[in-house]
Write a protein that holds these residues in place. Structure first.
Motif, PDB file in Angstrom:
ATOM      1  N   LEU A 106      58.143  50.721   6.762  1.00 33.32           N
ATOM      2  CA  LEU A 106      59.192  50.017   7.485  1.00 33.32           C
ATOM      3  C   LEU A 106      59.997  49.058   6.610  1.00 33.32           C
ATOM      4  O   LEU A 106      59.628  48.757   5.482  1.00 33.32           O
ATOM      5  CB  LEU A 106      58.571  49.257   8.662  1.00 33.32           C
ATOM      6  CG  LEU A 106      57.695  50.096   9.597  1.00 33.32           C
ATOM      7  CD1 LEU A 106      57.045  49.207  10.651  1.00 33.32           C
ATOM      8  CD2 LEU A 106      58.505  51.213  10.262  1.00 33.32           C
ATOM      9  N   GLY A 107      61.103  48.576   7.189  1.00 31.17           N
ATOM     10  CA  GLY A 107      61.910  47.561   6.537  1.00 31.17           C
ATOM     11  C   GLY A 107      62.931  48.140   5.580  1.00 31.17           C
ATOM     12  O   GLY A 107      63.146  49.341   5.488  1.00 31.17           O
ATOM     13  N   VAL A 108      63.568  47.242   4.843  1.00 32.64           N
ATOM     14  CA  VAL A 108      64.603  47.630   3.892  1.00 32.64           C
ATOM     15  C   VAL A 108      63.941  48.036   2.580  1.00 32.64           C
ATOM     16  O   VAL A 108      62.913  47.471   2.189  1.00 32.64           O
ATOM     17  CB  VAL A 108      65.585  46.459   3.682  1.00 32.64           C
ATOM     18  CG1 VAL A 108      64.910  45.275   3.033  1.00 32.64           C
ATOM     19  CG2 VAL A 108      66.811  46.882   2.894  1.00 32.64           C
ATOM     20  N   SER A 109      64.509  49.030   1.907  1.00 34.39           N
ATOM     21  CA  SER A 109      63.930  49.510   0.656  1.00 34.39           C
ATOM     22  C   SER A 109      64.496  48.732  -0.528  1.00 34.39           C
ATOM     23  O   SER A 109      65.573  48.134  -0.448  1.00 34.39           O
ATOM     24  CB  SER A 109      64.209  51.003   0.476  1.00 34.39           C
ATOM     25  OG  SER A 109      65.581  51.226   0.219  1.00 34.39           O
ATOM     26  N   SER A 110      63.756  48.769  -1.631  1.00 30.18           N
ATOM     27  CA  SER A 110      64.226  48.098  -2.845  1.00 30.18           C
ATOM     28  C   SER A 110      65.589  48.609  -3.297  1.00 30.18           C
ATOM     29  O   SER A 110      66.462  47.813  -3.673  1.00 30.18           O
ATOM     30  CB  SER A 110      63.198  48.253  -3.963  1.00 30.18           C
ATOM     31  OG  SER A 110      61.992  47.620  -3.620  1.00 30.18           O
ATOM     32  N   PRO A 111      65.850  49.944  -3.304  1.00 31.72           N
ATOM     33  CA  PRO A 111      67.178  50.414  -3.695  1.00 31.72           C
ATOM     34  C   PRO A 111      68.294  49.872  -2.808  1.00 31.72           C
ATOM     35  O   PRO A 111      69.400  49.593  -3.295  1.00 31.72           O
ATOM     36  CB  PRO A 111      67.051  51.936  -3.571  1.00 31.72           C
ATOM     37  CG  PRO A 111      65.603  52.210  -3.783  1.00 31.72           C
ATOM     38  CD  PRO A 111      64.902  51.066  -3.124  1.00 31.72           C
ATOM     39  N   GLN A 112      68.024  49.712  -1.507  1.00 32.65           N
ATOM     40  CA  GLN A 112      69.045  49.153  -0.627  1.00 32.65           C
ATOM     41  C   GLN A 112      69.333  47.706  -0.985  1.00 32.65           C
ATOM     42  O   GLN A 112      70.492  47.271  -1.002  1.00 32.65           O
ATOM     43  CB  GLN A 112      68.588  49.265   0.829  1.00 32.65           C
ATOM     44  CG  GLN A 112      68.602  50.692   1.356  1.00 32.65           C
ATOM     45  CD  GLN A 112      67.897  50.839   2.697  1.00 32.65           C
ATOM     46  OE1 GLN A 112      66.958  50.102   3.002  1.00 32.65           O
ATOM     47  NE2 GLN A 112      68.327  51.800   3.492  1.00 32.65           N
TER      48      GLN A 112
END
Length: 315
Positions: A106-112
């Motif tokens: 879940l959540g926002v990814s590092s690339p984003q």
């Protein structure tokens, strides 16, 4: 890849990959779904364990993640790729025959976070967007331009536990009357300007950015729908693995597993209307990254993994 190590082809650090593999118990001929592909660190490890008859389904609502999935795994006949939210996983024809394992990271990814143009990070100036799927819904800028102060404050408090939510909301409404908020740096600086000085080590905008992102992407509603869809789609004996980075997400996952694994507390004065039949069992409780992983991947510090298995007698 070793625990905490970077995926060789992307440099991305998948969180608790060894613990996820242990939780999913991947078999050579099984069918598995990664509902949050990201950059494919977990997916690659699942694929390594599959034989010729195994199946790996990849989902993500971020078009950039889907492009990476197509590039890296699209030629593998064992892999199917679909752009969409894991909330709709049961609607994908490829899942109709059932799955032996499902992963939701879940959540926002590092690339984003690393790409300023996506608008997720207060540390990188870019358009105030925050949508994981840039083709769906309204951007953070559009929402902040129209929402009433009470609505903004409620979002900041509910999803970010921001104690100064009303002060920040009033400042946003006052500022937009002069000029629209269109950049992440504008919003971050505005929030910092109205926050009292204190001993808090995190950036003043941290909680607000998190809350707005969760709201814009309907993350908690999608999680609830995705968990229900996962339970319907798992085969008896199949495993569900959920990685959370926020207490609200983890609470939803924990309560979902408990609700389907344990009978609710009853009233001894009333007859039991329908006998409780468990359909899940929790596996191992809350699982966290070990010291070796934390040393090379600080992002794993807030991660919590929960695993559940669908019972053989479940419908």
């Amino acid at each position: 890849m070793t625990a905490g190590g970077a995926d060789a082809s992307s440099g991305h650090l998948p969180v608790m990959v060894e613990q996820v593999m242990e939780g999913l118990q991947v078999t050579e001929g099984g069918a598995y779904l990664d509902g949050t592909f990201g950059r494919g660190g977990h997916a690659r490890r699942v694929l390594e364990r599959l034989g010729d008859k195994g199946r790996l389904l990849l989902m993500d609502k971020d078009p950039e993640a889907i492009a990476v999935a197509e590039h890296r795994f699209g030629a593998d006949p064992r892999v199917a790729i679909h752009r969409g939210s894991f909330a709709t996983l049961a609607d994908w024809d490829a899942t109709r025959d059932g799955l032996d394992g499902i992963l939701l990271d879940l959540g926002v990814s590092s690339p984003q976070l690393d790409v300023a143009e996506r608008g997720f990070s207060f540390g990188k100036d870019g358009p105030l967007d925050m949508r994981m799927d840039p083709d769906t819904g309204e951007s953070a800028a559009a929402w902040l331009a129209r929402a009433e102060a009470d609505e903004i404050a409620d979002v900041l408090w509910t999803y970010g536990e921001e104690r100064h939510s009303r002060r920040i909301a009033r400042a946003i409404v006052a500022r937009r009357a002069e000029a629209p908020l269109q950049r992440t740096a504008q919003l971050a600086e505005l929030i910092a300007s109205v926050m009292p000085r204190g001993a808090d080590r995190i950036h003043p905008a941290t909680r607000s950015f998190q809350a707005i992102r969760i709201h814009i992407n309907r993350e908690l509603a999608d999680l609830e729908a995705g968990l229900d869809a996962a339970l319907r789609t798992l085969r008896p004996g199949g495993r569900l693995a959920v990685i959370s980075f926020h207490s609200l997400e983890d609470r939803i996952a924990k309560q979902f597993i408990a609700r389907h694994a344990k009978a609710p507390a009853g009233n001894r004065r009333l007859p039991e209307a329908v006998p409780f039949v468990p359909v899940l069992r929790g596996v191992g409780g809350a699982i966290r990254a070990d010291a070796a992983e934390l040393a090379v991947n600080p992002r794993a510090r807030s991660a919590v993994l929960r695993v559940a298995q669908k019972l053989e007698a479940a419908p």
